[in-house]
Design a protein around this motif. Structure first.
Motif, PDB file in Angstrom:
ATOM      1  N   HIS A 215       0.810  -1.225   0.000  1.00 35.24           N
ATOM      2  CA  HIS A 215       0.000   0.000   0.000  1.00 35.24           C
ATOM      3  C   HIS A 215       0.849   1.283   0.000  1.00 35.24           C
ATOM      4  O   HIS A 215       0.281   2.381   0.116  1.00 35.24           O
ATOM      5  CB  HIS A 215      -0.973   0.037   1.195  1.00 35.24           C
ATOM      6  N   GLN A 216       2.152   1.181  -0.129  1.00 37.15           N
ATOM      7  CA  GLN A 216       2.965   2.403  -0.192  1.00 37.15           C
ATOM      8  C   GLN A 216       2.742   3.111  -1.530  1.00 37.15           C
ATOM      9  O   GLN A 216       2.671   2.479  -2.578  1.00 37.15           O
ATOM     10  CB  GLN A 216       4.455   2.093  -0.025  1.00 37.15           C
ATOM     11  N   THR A 217       2.650   4.430  -1.457  1.00 35.69           N
ATOM     12  CA  THR A 217       2.576   5.280  -2.641  1.00 35.69           C
ATOM     13  C   THR A 217       3.599   6.396  -2.469  1.00 35.69           C
ATOM     14  O   THR A 217       4.172   6.575  -1.391  1.00 35.69           O
ATOM     15  CB  THR A 217       1.182   5.907  -2.787  1.00 35.69           C
ATOM     16  N   ARG A 218       3.811   7.157  -3.510  1.00 35.55           N
ATOM     17  CA  ARG A 218       4.734   8.290  -3.405  1.00 35.55           C
ATOM     18  C   ARG A 218       4.282   9.253  -2.313  1.00 35.55           C
ATOM     19  O   ARG A 218       5.096   9.753  -1.527  1.00 35.55           O
ATOM     20  CB  ARG A 218       4.823   9.027  -4.734  1.00 35.55           C
ATOM     21  N   ARG A 220       2.420   8.679   0.362  1.00 37.13           N
ATOM     22  CA  ARG A 220       2.605   8.107   1.695  1.00 37.13           C
ATOM     23  C   ARG A 220       4.093   8.040   2.050  1.00 37.13           C
ATOM     24  O   ARG A 220       4.478   8.273   3.203  1.00 37.13           O
ATOM     25  CB  ARG A 220       1.978   6.713   1.756  1.00 37.13           C
ATOM     26  N   PRO A 260       4.074  -3.124  -4.077  1.00 38.31           N
ATOM     27  CA  PRO A 260       4.354  -2.368  -5.299  1.00 38.31           C
ATOM     28  C   PRO A 260       5.193  -3.186  -6.275  1.00 38.31           C
ATOM     29  O   PRO A 260       5.951  -4.070  -5.868  1.00 38.31           O
ATOM     30  CB  PRO A 260       5.132  -1.145  -4.794  1.00 38.31           C
ATOM     31  N   LYS A 264       7.616   0.473  -9.355  1.00 32.25           N
ATOM     32  CA  LYS A 264       7.119   1.386  -8.328  1.00 32.25           C
ATOM     33  C   LYS A 264       8.045   1.414  -7.119  1.00 32.25           C
ATOM     34  O   LYS A 264       8.155   2.447  -6.436  1.00 32.25           O
ATOM     35  CB  LYS A 264       5.700   0.993  -7.925  1.00 32.25           C
ATOM     36  N   ASP A 267      10.468   4.020  -7.834  1.00 28.02           N
ATOM     37  CA  ASP A 267       9.872   5.344  -7.623  1.00 28.02           C
ATOM     38  C   ASP A 267       9.855   5.700  -6.133  1.00 28.02           C
ATOM     39  O   ASP A 267      10.147   6.847  -5.754  1.00 28.02           O
ATOM     40  CB  ASP A 267       8.433   5.371  -8.160  1.00 28.02           C
ATOM     41  N   LEU A 268       9.498   4.733  -5.300  1.00 27.10           N
ATOM     42  CA  LEU A 268       9.454   4.976  -3.855  1.00 27.10           C
ATOM     43  C   LEU A 268      10.847   5.287  -3.319  1.00 27.10           C
ATOM     44  O   LEU A 268      11.018   6.204  -2.503  1.00 27.10           O
ATOM     45  CB  LEU A 268       8.870   3.756  -3.144  1.00 27.10           C
ATOM     46  N   THR A 271      11.864   8.757  -4.460  1.00 22.45           N
ATOM     47  CA  THR A 271      11.109   9.773  -3.718  1.00 22.45           C
ATOM     48  C   THR A 271      11.760  10.044  -2.372  1.00 22.45           C
ATOM     49  O   THR A 271      11.990  11.203  -1.989  1.00 22.45           O
ATOM     50  CB  THR A 271       9.658   9.310  -3.520  1.00 22.45           C
TER      51      THR A 271
END
Length: 451
Positions: A215-218, A220, A260, A264, A267-268, A271
Protein backbone atom coordinates in the motif's frame (compact mmCIF):
# COMPACT_ATOMS: atom_id res chain seq x y z
CA UNK A 1 20.78 6.37 -18.09
CA UNK A 2 17.76 7.51 -16.13
CA UNK A 3 14.84 5.98 -18.04
CA UNK A 4 13.07 2.88 -16.78
CA UNK A 5 13.18 1.13 -20.18
CA UNK A 6 16.97 1.18 -20.05
CA UNK A 7 17.01 -0.18 -16.51
CA UNK A 8 14.47 -2.79 -17.52
CA UNK A 9 16.58 -3.85 -20.50
CA UNK A 10 19.51 -4.45 -18.16
CA UNK A 11 17.33 -6.59 -15.91
CA UNK A 12 16.98 -4.36 -12.82
CA UNK A 13 13.28 -5.08 -12.34
CA UNK A 14 13.62 -8.86 -12.67
CA UNK A 15 16.91 -9.64 -10.95
CA UNK A 16 17.25 -11.30 -7.54
CA UNK A 17 20.66 -10.58 -6.07
CA UNK A 18 22.41 -10.64 -2.66
CA UNK A 19 22.63 -7.58 -0.46
CA UNK A 20 26.36 -8.31 -0.15
CA UNK A 21 26.82 -7.67 3.54
CA UNK A 22 29.36 -10.49 3.22
CA UNK A 23 31.19 -12.39 0.52
CA UNK A 24 30.57 -15.18 0.02
CA UNK A 25 27.03 -14.72 1.26
CA UNK A 26 25.51 -16.74 4.10
CA UNK A 27 23.69 -19.29 1.87
CA UNK A 28 27.13 -20.57 0.87
CA UNK A 29 28.23 -21.29 4.43
CA UNK A 30 28.86 -24.95 5.21
CA UNK A 31 29.77 -27.18 8.15
CA UNK A 32 33.49 -26.73 7.44
CA UNK A 33 33.57 -24.24 10.34
CA UNK A 34 32.77 -25.74 13.74
CA UNK A 35 33.33 -24.79 17.37
CA UNK A 36 37.01 -25.76 17.56
CA UNK A 37 38.01 -23.69 14.53
CA UNK A 38 35.93 -20.76 15.79
CA UNK A 39 37.79 -20.93 19.12
CA UNK A 40 41.12 -21.07 17.30
CA UNK A 41 40.27 -17.97 15.31
CA UNK A 42 39.46 -16.12 18.52
CA UNK A 43 42.77 -17.22 20.04
CA UNK A 44 44.61 -15.86 16.99
CA UNK A 45 43.31 -12.31 17.46
CA UNK A 46 46.26 -9.97 17.91
CA UNK A 47 46.92 -9.13 21.55
CA UNK A 48 46.14 -5.50 22.31
CA UNK A 49 43.92 -5.06 19.23
CA UNK A 50 40.32 -3.85 19.07
CA UNK A 51 37.36 -6.00 18.05
CA UNK A 52 33.65 -5.51 17.48
CA UNK A 53 31.00 -7.45 19.37
CA UNK A 54 27.40 -8.13 18.38
CA UNK A 55 24.90 -9.43 20.94
CA UNK A 56 21.76 -11.00 19.49
CA UNK A 57 18.60 -10.98 21.61
CA UNK A 58 16.01 -12.94 19.60
CA UNK A 59 12.91 -12.22 21.71
CA UNK A 60 9.99 -9.90 20.91
CA UNK A 61 6.72 -9.17 22.73
CA UNK A 62 5.03 -9.39 19.35
CA UNK A 63 6.26 -10.67 15.99
CA UNK A 64 6.05 -8.11 13.20
CA UNK A 65 4.87 -9.77 9.99
CA UNK A 66 7.34 -7.97 7.72
CA UNK A 67 10.42 -9.09 9.67
CA UNK A 68 12.62 -11.90 8.36
CA UNK A 69 15.02 -11.91 11.32
CA UNK A 70 15.54 -14.88 13.64
CA UNK A 71 13.12 -13.97 16.42
CA UNK A 72 10.60 -15.59 18.73
CA UNK A 73 7.72 -14.19 20.71
CA UNK A 74 7.43 -14.21 24.51
CA UNK A 75 4.97 -12.64 26.92
CA UNK A 76 6.98 -13.49 30.04
CA UNK A 77 10.49 -12.71 31.19
CA UNK A 78 11.41 -16.30 32.07
CA UNK A 79 13.01 -17.22 28.71
CA UNK A 80 14.70 -13.81 28.57
CA UNK A 81 16.29 -14.25 32.00
CA UNK A 82 17.51 -17.74 31.03
CA UNK A 83 18.88 -16.37 27.75
CA UNK A 84 20.87 -13.62 29.49
CA UNK A 85 22.35 -16.26 31.81
CA UNK A 86 23.38 -18.17 28.70
CA UNK A 87 24.94 -15.03 27.17
CA UNK A 88 27.02 -14.57 30.31
CA UNK A 89 28.20 -18.17 30.04
CA UNK A 90 29.04 -17.55 26.38
CA UNK A 91 31.03 -14.47 27.39
CA UNK A 92 32.97 -16.65 29.83
CA UNK A 93 33.82 -19.00 26.94
CA UNK A 94 34.92 -16.01 24.88
CA UNK A 95 37.10 -14.73 27.73
CA UNK A 96 38.82 -18.12 27.96
CA UNK A 97 39.92 -17.86 24.32
CA UNK A 98 40.64 -14.13 23.94
CA UNK A 99 44.25 -12.93 24.01
CA UNK A 100 45.21 -10.30 26.56
CA UNK A 101 44.40 -6.62 26.37
CA UNK A 102 41.80 -6.87 23.60
CA UNK A 103 39.32 -3.97 23.68
CA UNK A 104 36.03 -3.10 22.00
CA UNK A 105 35.76 -0.66 19.14
CA UNK A 106 32.04 -1.33 18.61
CA UNK A 107 29.37 -3.03 20.70
CA UNK A 108 25.89 -3.52 19.28
CA UNK A 109 22.83 -5.12 20.84
CA UNK A 110 20.38 -6.26 18.19
CA UNK A 111 17.42 -8.50 17.83
CA UNK A 112 14.68 -9.15 18.23
CA UNK A 113 14.07 -6.55 20.87
CA UNK A 114 17.01 -5.97 23.23
CA UNK A 115 14.99 -3.35 25.09
CA UNK A 116 12.57 -5.93 26.48
CA UNK A 117 15.32 -6.76 29.00
CA UNK A 118 14.62 -5.36 32.45
CA UNK A 119 16.93 -2.59 33.75
CA UNK A 120 18.60 -5.13 36.04
CA UNK A 121 19.26 -7.56 33.18
CA UNK A 122 20.62 -4.73 31.02
CA UNK A 123 23.10 -3.65 33.67
CA UNK A 124 24.06 -7.24 34.48
CA UNK A 125 24.73 -8.07 30.83
CA UNK A 126 26.65 -4.86 30.17
CA UNK A 127 28.81 -5.40 33.27
CA UNK A 128 29.70 -8.91 32.15
CA UNK A 129 30.52 -7.73 28.62
CA UNK A 130 32.87 -5.01 29.83
CA UNK A 131 34.50 -7.37 32.33
CA UNK A 132 35.26 -9.63 29.36
CA UNK A 133 36.24 -6.96 26.81
CA UNK A 134 36.51 -3.36 28.01
CA UNK A 135 35.54 -0.45 25.81
CA UNK A 136 38.43 1.16 23.97
CA UNK A 137 39.02 4.83 23.29
CA UNK A 138 36.27 6.40 21.15
CA UNK A 139 34.32 3.12 21.23
CA UNK A 140 30.67 3.03 20.24
CA UNK A 141 27.93 1.18 22.11
CA UNK A 142 24.68 1.05 20.16
CA UNK A 143 21.36 -0.59 20.94
CA UNK A 144 18.29 -1.29 18.80
CA UNK A 145 15.41 0.37 20.63
CA UNK A 146 11.75 -0.45 20.09
CA UNK A 147 9.71 2.68 20.93
CA UNK A 148 6.87 0.37 22.00
CA UNK A 149 9.15 -1.46 24.41
CA UNK A 150 11.13 1.19 26.28
CA UNK A 151 10.71 3.40 29.34
CA UNK A 152 12.66 5.82 31.51
CA UNK A 153 14.13 3.10 33.75
CA UNK A 154 15.46 0.99 30.91
CA UNK A 155 16.93 4.00 29.14
CA UNK A 156 18.59 5.03 32.40
CA UNK A 157 20.15 1.58 32.64
CA UNK A 158 21.43 1.73 29.07
CA UNK A 159 22.79 5.27 29.42
CA UNK A 160 24.55 4.45 32.70
CA UNK A 161 26.03 1.36 31.04
CA UNK A 162 27.60 3.53 28.35
CA UNK A 163 25.22 3.42 25.38
CA UNK A 164 26.16 6.34 23.13
CA UNK A 165 24.21 5.50 19.95
CA UNK A 166 20.58 4.43 19.61
CA UNK A 167 18.93 2.77 16.64
CA UNK A 168 15.18 2.91 16.01
CA UNK A 169 13.17 1.07 13.39
CA UNK A 170 10.46 3.26 11.89
CA UNK A 171 9.48 1.22 8.79
CA UNK A 172 6.58 3.55 7.89
CA UNK A 173 4.32 5.96 9.77
CA UNK A 174 1.16 5.32 7.72
CA UNK A 175 -1.60 3.66 9.77
CA UNK A 176 -2.84 1.33 7.04
CA UNK A 177 0.66 0.18 6.15
CA UNK A 178 1.48 -0.44 9.81
CA UNK A 179 -1.61 -2.60 10.23
CA UNK A 180 -0.79 -4.54 7.07
CA UNK A 181 2.77 -5.35 8.16
CA UNK A 182 1.85 -6.04 11.79
CA UNK A 183 3.87 -3.17 13.22
CA UNK A 184 1.82 -0.56 15.07
CA UNK A 185 4.12 2.30 16.06
CA UNK A 186 2.72 5.80 15.94
CA UNK A 187 4.68 8.97 15.28
CA UNK A 188 4.07 10.27 18.82
CA UNK A 189 5.35 7.01 20.32
CA UNK A 190 8.50 7.25 18.22
CA UNK A 191 9.03 10.94 18.98
CA UNK A 192 8.59 10.37 22.73
CA UNK A 193 11.19 7.58 22.69
CA UNK A 194 13.64 9.81 20.84
CA UNK A 195 13.03 12.67 23.28
CA UNK A 196 13.82 10.33 26.18
CA UNK A 197 16.97 9.13 24.45
CA UNK A 198 18.26 12.64 23.80
CA UNK A 199 17.35 13.78 27.30
CA UNK A 200 20.04 11.38 28.51
CA UNK A 201 22.74 12.97 26.39
CA UNK A 202 22.72 10.29 23.69
CA UNK A 203 23.13 12.48 20.67
CA UNK A 204 23.72 9.85 17.98
CA UNK A 205 20.56 8.36 16.51
CA UNK A 206 20.05 5.87 13.68
CA UNK A 207 16.69 5.20 12.06
CA UNK A 208 15.49 2.56 9.59
CA UNK A 209 12.69 3.15 7.11
CA UNK A 210 11.43 0.75 4.44
CA UNK A 211 10.32 1.18 0.86
CA UNK A 212 8.44 -1.47 -1.09
CA UNK A 213 5.86 -2.11 1.63
CA UNK A 214 2.22 -2.98 0.82
CA UNK A 215 0.00 0.00 0.00
CA UNK A 216 2.97 2.40 -0.19
CA UNK A 217 2.58 5.28 -2.64
CA UNK A 218 4.73 8.29 -3.40
CA UNK A 219 2.47 10.47 -1.27
CA UNK A 220 2.61 8.11 1.69
CA UNK A 221 6.37 7.67 1.32
CA UNK A 222 6.78 11.44 1.25
CA UNK A 223 4.71 11.91 4.40
CA UNK A 224 6.59 9.20 6.32
CA UNK A 225 10.01 10.54 5.31
CA UNK A 226 9.06 14.10 6.23
CA UNK A 227 7.87 12.92 9.63
CA UNK A 228 11.14 11.07 10.09
CA UNK A 229 13.15 14.13 9.08
CA UNK A 230 11.31 16.16 11.73
CA UNK A 231 12.99 13.87 14.29
CA UNK A 232 16.48 14.76 12.93
CA UNK A 233 18.17 11.34 12.90
CA UNK A 234 21.92 11.35 12.33
CA UNK A 235 21.78 8.29 10.08
CA UNK A 236 19.00 6.72 8.06
CA UNK A 237 18.94 3.30 6.45
CA UNK A 238 16.48 3.26 3.55
CA UNK A 239 16.04 -0.47 3.11
CA UNK A 240 14.00 -2.22 0.47
CA UNK A 241 11.45 -4.57 2.01
CA UNK A 242 12.41 -8.14 1.09
CA UNK A 243 9.28 -10.26 0.64
CA UNK A 244 10.55 -13.80 1.22
CA UNK A 245 7.59 -15.74 2.65
CA UNK A 246 9.26 -19.05 1.77
CA UNK A 247 11.96 -18.16 4.30
CA UNK A 248 9.98 -16.06 6.80
CA UNK A 249 6.61 -17.77 7.21
CA UNK A 250 5.08 -14.81 9.05
CA UNK A 251 5.34 -12.79 5.84
CA UNK A 252 2.52 -14.94 4.49
CA UNK A 253 0.29 -12.61 6.54
CA UNK A 254 1.17 -9.79 4.13
CA UNK A 255 -0.98 -9.67 0.97
CA UNK A 256 1.35 -9.99 -1.98
CA UNK A 257 -1.12 -8.28 -4.30
CA UNK A 258 -0.74 -5.09 -2.22
CA UNK A 259 3.03 -4.94 -2.83
CA UNK A 260 4.35 -2.37 -5.30
CA UNK A 261 5.86 -3.56 -8.56
CA UNK A 262 9.66 -3.34 -8.99
CA UNK A 263 9.16 -0.22 -11.10
CA UNK A 264 7.12 1.39 -8.33
CA UNK A 265 9.71 0.29 -5.76
CA UNK A 266 12.26 2.36 -7.69
CA UNK A 267 9.87 5.34 -7.62
CA UNK A 268 9.45 4.98 -3.86
CA UNK A 269 13.20 4.78 -3.32
CA UNK A 270 13.87 7.82 -5.49
CA UNK A 271 11.11 9.77 -3.72
CA UNK A 272 12.69 9.14 -0.32
CA UNK A 273 16.22 9.64 -1.64
CA UNK A 274 15.41 13.09 -3.00
CA UNK A 275 13.87 14.15 0.30
CA UNK A 276 16.97 13.13 2.26
CA UNK A 277 19.26 14.91 -0.18
CA UNK A 278 17.09 18.04 -0.12
CA UNK A 279 17.40 18.01 3.66
CA UNK A 280 21.19 18.10 3.28
CA UNK A 281 21.95 14.48 4.15
CA UNK A 282 24.95 12.86 2.50
CA UNK A 283 24.28 9.76 0.43
CA UNK A 284 26.16 6.77 1.85
CA UNK A 285 26.51 3.74 -0.38
CA UNK A 286 23.39 2.31 -1.97
CA UNK A 287 20.81 2.88 0.77
CA UNK A 288 22.10 4.98 3.69
CA UNK A 289 22.03 8.71 4.42
CA UNK A 290 23.87 10.64 7.12
CA UNK A 291 24.42 14.16 8.37
CA UNK A 292 27.55 15.92 7.17
CA UNK A 293 29.42 15.42 10.46
CA UNK A 294 28.36 11.81 11.08
CA UNK A 295 31.01 9.12 11.26
CA UNK A 296 29.75 7.40 8.10
CA UNK A 297 30.03 10.61 6.09
CA UNK A 298 33.53 11.26 7.40
CA UNK A 299 34.56 7.66 6.64
CA UNK A 300 33.17 7.90 3.12
CA UNK A 301 35.08 11.10 2.42
CA UNK A 302 38.27 9.49 3.74
CA UNK A 303 37.80 6.31 1.71
CA UNK A 304 37.46 4.05 4.75
CA UNK A 305 33.76 3.23 4.63
CA UNK A 306 33.18 -0.49 5.19
CA UNK A 307 30.29 -2.95 4.98
CA UNK A 308 29.47 -5.89 7.23
CA UNK A 309 26.46 -7.87 8.47
CA UNK A 310 25.08 -4.76 10.16
CA UNK A 311 25.28 -2.69 6.97
CA UNK A 312 27.59 0.29 6.43
CA UNK A 313 30.09 1.07 9.15
CA UNK A 314 33.09 3.25 9.91
CA UNK A 315 34.54 0.50 12.10
CA UNK A 316 37.91 -0.70 10.80
CA UNK A 317 38.29 -3.66 13.15
CA UNK A 318 38.99 -6.86 11.17
CA UNK A 319 37.15 -8.97 13.76
CA UNK A 320 33.42 -8.97 14.50
CA UNK A 321 32.29 -11.58 17.02
CA UNK A 322 28.62 -12.44 17.24
CA UNK A 323 27.18 -13.89 20.44
CA UNK A 324 23.74 -15.39 20.85
CA UNK A 325 21.65 -17.68 18.68
CA UNK A 326 22.19 -17.36 14.89
CA UNK A 327 24.85 -14.62 15.26
CA UNK A 328 27.54 -14.43 12.59
CA UNK A 329 31.19 -13.66 13.28
CA UNK A 330 33.73 -12.34 10.81
CA UNK A 331 37.50 -12.92 11.00
CA UNK A 332 40.39 -12.41 8.58
CA UNK A 333 40.22 -16.20 8.12
CA UNK A 334 36.49 -16.47 7.33
CA UNK A 335 32.97 -16.47 8.78
CA UNK A 336 31.36 -18.49 11.58
CA UNK A 337 27.67 -18.69 12.47
CA UNK A 338 26.11 -19.92 15.70
CA UNK A 339 23.29 -22.44 15.79
CA UNK A 340 20.10 -20.71 14.67
CA UNK A 341 17.71 -22.34 17.12
CA UNK A 342 17.88 -20.83 20.60
CA UNK A 343 17.57 -24.29 22.15
CA UNK A 344 20.50 -25.73 20.19
CA UNK A 345 22.65 -22.69 20.86
CA UNK A 346 21.87 -22.70 24.57
CA UNK A 347 22.59 -26.44 24.91
CA UNK A 348 26.03 -26.04 23.36
CA UNK A 349 26.95 -23.17 25.68
CA UNK A 350 25.64 -25.05 28.71
CA UNK A 351 27.83 -27.98 27.64
CA UNK A 352 30.86 -25.68 27.72
CA UNK A 353 31.41 -25.25 23.98
CA UNK A 354 30.64 -22.70 21.30
CA UNK A 355 27.56 -23.47 19.22
CA UNK A 356 29.25 -22.79 15.86
CA UNK A 357 27.13 -24.66 13.30
CA UNK A 358 28.47 -23.47 9.97
CA UNK A 359 30.63 -20.90 8.27
CA UNK A 360 33.17 -20.40 5.53
CA UNK A 361 36.96 -20.53 5.38
CA UNK A 362 38.35 -18.02 2.89
CA UNK A 363 40.04 -19.70 -0.04
CA UNK A 364 41.10 -18.96 -3.60
CA UNK A 365 40.08 -15.44 -4.58
CA UNK A 366 37.52 -14.98 -1.79
CA UNK A 367 39.30 -12.13 -0.01
CA UNK A 368 40.15 -10.36 -3.27
CA UNK A 369 36.61 -10.54 -4.57
CA UNK A 370 35.16 -9.64 -1.18
CA UNK A 371 37.15 -6.42 -1.22
CA UNK A 372 36.18 -5.60 -4.79
CA UNK A 373 32.50 -6.11 -4.04
CA UNK A 374 32.77 -4.09 -0.83
CA UNK A 375 34.47 -1.25 -2.73
CA UNK A 376 31.63 -1.17 -5.25
CA UNK A 377 29.00 -1.22 -2.52
CA UNK A 378 30.71 1.52 -0.50
CA UNK A 379 32.44 3.76 -3.05
CA UNK A 380 30.97 2.70 -6.42
CA UNK A 381 34.57 2.27 -7.49
CA UNK A 382 37.36 -0.30 -7.48
CA UNK A 383 40.81 1.27 -7.18
CA UNK A 384 43.31 -0.76 -9.20
CA UNK A 385 46.30 0.58 -7.26
CA UNK A 386 44.81 -0.63 -3.96
CA UNK A 387 43.92 -4.06 -5.34
CA UNK A 388 47.31 -4.61 -6.98
CA UNK A 389 49.06 -3.47 -3.79
CA UNK A 390 47.09 -5.64 -1.39
CA UNK A 391 46.33 -8.79 -3.39
CA UNK A 392 48.16 -11.33 -5.48
CA UNK A 393 46.49 -10.64 -8.81
CA UNK A 394 48.01 -9.68 -12.15
CA UNK A 395 47.08 -6.35 -13.69
CA UNK A 396 45.92 -8.09 -16.86
CA UNK A 397 43.61 -10.44 -14.97
CA UNK A 398 42.17 -7.54 -12.98
CA UNK A 399 41.40 -5.52 -16.08
CA UNK A 400 39.83 -8.56 -17.71
CA UNK A 401 37.41 -8.72 -14.76
CA UNK A 402 36.60 -5.08 -15.37
CA UNK A 403 36.07 -5.71 -19.09
CA UNK A 404 33.73 -8.63 -18.42
CA UNK A 405 31.63 -6.59 -16.01
CA UNK A 406 31.49 -3.64 -18.37
CA UNK A 407 30.41 -5.85 -21.27
CA UNK A 408 27.57 -7.25 -19.16
CA UNK A 409 26.21 -3.71 -18.79
CA UNK A 410 26.61 -2.52 -22.36
CA UNK A 411 29.71 -0.47 -21.64
CA UNK A 412 27.97 1.77 -19.10
CA UNK A 413 30.76 1.46 -16.54
CA UNK A 414 33.83 3.66 -16.53
CA UNK A 415 37.02 1.65 -16.96
CA UNK A 416 40.50 3.09 -17.24
CA UNK A 417 44.01 2.53 -15.87
CA UNK A 418 42.96 3.70 -12.40
CA UNK A 419 40.13 1.20 -12.02
CA UNK A 420 36.42 0.65 -12.55
CA UNK A 421 33.65 2.98 -11.41
CA UNK A 422 29.86 3.11 -11.59
CA UNK A 423 28.56 6.47 -12.88
CA UNK A 424 25.79 8.09 -10.82
CA UNK A 425 23.11 7.36 -13.41
CA UNK A 426 23.83 3.60 -13.17
CA UNK A 427 24.05 3.21 -9.39
CA UNK A 428 20.65 1.56 -9.13
CA UNK A 429 22.43 -1.41 -10.73
CA UNK A 430 25.21 -1.63 -8.11
CA UNK A 431 24.19 -4.96 -6.55
CA UNK A 432 23.83 -6.46 -10.02
CA UNK A 433 27.24 -5.14 -11.02
CA UNK A 434 28.73 -6.58 -7.83
CA UNK A 435 27.25 -9.94 -8.78
CA UNK A 436 29.60 -10.00 -11.78
CA UNK A 437 32.51 -10.31 -9.36
CA UNK A 438 30.82 -13.15 -7.44
CA UNK A 439 32.22 -16.59 -8.29
CA UNK A 440 29.59 -18.54 -6.36
CA UNK A 441 26.45 -20.16 -7.75
CA UNK A 442 23.62 -17.75 -6.95
CA UNK A 443 20.95 -20.27 -7.93
CA UNK A 444 21.36 -21.99 -4.56
CA UNK A 445 19.60 -19.24 -2.62
CA UNK A 446 16.52 -17.08 -3.00
CA UNK A 447 17.77 -13.52 -2.88
CA UNK A 448 15.80 -10.29 -2.70
CA UNK A 449 14.83 -7.93 -5.47
CA UNK A 450 17.67 -5.93 -7.01
CA UNK A 451 15.68 -2.75 -6.34
Amino acid sequence: MTLKPQLARLGLFDAKVPRYTSYPTAPHFSDEVAAELFGNWISQITSGSAISLYIHVPFCRRLCWFCACRTQGTQTDHPVIAYVDMLKAELDLLAAHLPQDVTLSRLHWGGGTPTLLSPELMRDLADRIFATVPMGDDAEFSVEIDPNEIDEERLDALALSGMNRASIGVQDFDDEIQKTIGRIQGYDTTRNAIDMIRARGIASLNADILYGLPHQTRARMTESVQKLLSLSPDRVALYGYAHVPWMAKRQQMIPSDALPTPEKRLDLFETARRLFLWDNYAEIGIDHFATKDDGLTIAQRAGRLRRNFQGYTDDLSPVLIGLGASSISQFPQGYAQNASATSAHTKAIRDGRFSTARGHVFKGQDVLRARMIEALMCDFRIDSAEILRDFDVAAGALHQMYANANAAFDGLLRVDDTGLSIPPEARALTRMIARNFDQYDLSKAGHSSAI
